[in-house]
Design an enzyme around this catalytic site. Sequence first.
Site, PDB file in Angstrom:
ATOM      1  N   GLY A  12       0.780  -1.242   0.000  1.00 39.68           N
ATOM      2  CA  GLY A  12       0.000   0.000   0.000  1.00 39.68           C
ATOM      3  C   GLY A  12       0.804   1.281   0.000  1.00 39.68           C
ATOM      4  N   SER A  13       2.061   1.226  -0.440  1.00 35.83           N
ATOM      5  CA  SER A  13       2.854   2.468  -0.401  1.00 35.83           C
ATOM      6  C   SER A  13       2.357   3.489  -1.420  1.00 35.83           C
ATOM      7  CB  SER A  13       4.343   2.167  -0.610  1.00 35.83           C
ATOM      8  OG  SER A  13       4.593   1.757  -1.934  1.00 35.83           O
ATOM      9  N   ASN A  14       1.835   3.036  -2.559  1.00 37.79           N
ATOM     10  CA  ASN A  14       1.270   3.993  -3.525  1.00 37.79           C
ATOM     11  C   ASN A  14      -0.020   4.608  -2.994  1.00 37.79           C
ATOM     12  OD1 ASN A  14       2.801   4.198  -6.232  1.00 37.79           O
ATOM     13  ND2 ASN A  14       2.918   2.028  -5.689  1.00 37.79           N
ATOM     14  N   MET A  94      -3.858  -7.083  -7.243  1.00 40.53           N
ATOM     15  CA  MET A  94      -3.327  -8.239  -7.975  1.00 40.53           C
ATOM     16  C   MET A  94      -4.394  -9.060  -8.705  1.00 40.53           C
ATOM     17  SD  MET A  94      -0.184  -7.853  -7.341  1.00 40.53           S
ATOM     18  CE  MET A  94       0.638  -9.378  -7.698  1.00 40.53           C
ATOM     19  N   ARG A  95      -5.517  -8.456  -9.042  1.00 35.70           N
ATOM     20  CA  ARG A  95      -6.578  -9.177  -9.752  1.00 35.70           C
ATOM     21  C   ARG A  95      -6.835  -8.516 -11.102  1.00 35.70           C
ATOM     22  NH1 ARG A  95      -8.396 -13.824  -6.809  1.00 35.70           N
ATOM     23  NH2 ARG A  95      -7.890 -13.353  -4.664  1.00 35.70           N
ATOM     24  N   ASN A 111      -4.292   2.384 -13.401  1.00 33.40           N
ATOM     25  CA  ASN A 111      -3.364   1.501 -12.690  1.00 33.40           C
ATOM     26  C   ASN A 111      -1.950   2.074 -12.821  1.00 33.40           C
ATOM     27  OD1 ASN A 111      -2.441  -0.907 -11.353  1.00 33.40           O
ATOM     28  ND2 ASN A 111      -1.803  -1.724 -13.340  1.00 33.40           N
ATOM     29  N   HIS A 113       2.147   0.704 -12.947  1.00 37.13           N
ATOM     30  CA  HIS A 113       2.942  -0.509 -13.134  1.00 37.13           C
ATOM     31  C   HIS A 113       4.431  -0.144 -13.156  1.00 37.13           C
ATOM     32  CE1 HIS A 113       3.841  -4.576 -14.354  1.00 37.13           C
ATOM     33  NE2 HIS A 113       4.657  -4.082 -15.267  1.00 37.13           N
TER      34      HIS A 113
END
Length: 199
Positions: A12-14, A94-95, A111, A113
């Site tokens: 959860g750092s983002n 992660m889904r 998102n 990445h």
Amino acid sequence: MTKIAILISGRGSNMEALVNAIKSGKLDAEVCFVGSDNGNAKGLQTAHELGLDTIVFSYGEGGGSNYSKRKAEETMLQAMSEKNVDWLVLAGFMRILSKDFVERMEGKIVNIHPSLLPSFKGTHAINDALMYGVKVTGVTVHFVDEFMDHGQIIAQRAVEIKEDDTLETLSERVHRIEHSLYPETLSKLFIKGRKFNGQ
Ligand code: GRF
């Protein structure tokens, strides 16, 4: 003010970087809730400590069936509609979301990445770039569709790979870039709307 929901699966750092950007006035948004498919995600505890509402969306045991995925997504849509969420922000979720879910969100899912997409999709993007021997990797913010790490690119920032980089040192620099690029990009995106092209 733009209302967002953030989905996480791990650290959860983002998510925390986005919340910090909101608190310091760099991102004009309100976090309606932080959701996760993983009740043990460290980021859920962080979100709780930050005073945010948290929700766990159960995908069932062992990766989940199509049925449990549909149920989890229905519950997400319900939660977002109840709280009038404008944008769904994935931050280490992660889904893969279904085509139906993505269509119902009308292009309002983003998102982040840790590579320069379309190179190095997947869970081990930083290590994969390091092992391949590329000299430059980076970070991508993109719209989400029903495929993994795929969808229109909104913003990218390069990170040079040094001769003596280890997974740890490179990850540290990539994450630092993520934590500034995500709030900056979302801030512009929320002002300009769907047609934002990263300029
Ligand atoms: C980040 O590297 C993000 O780009 C990727 O998953 C990681 C999540 O890290 N999608 P964190 O949970 O935000 O610390």
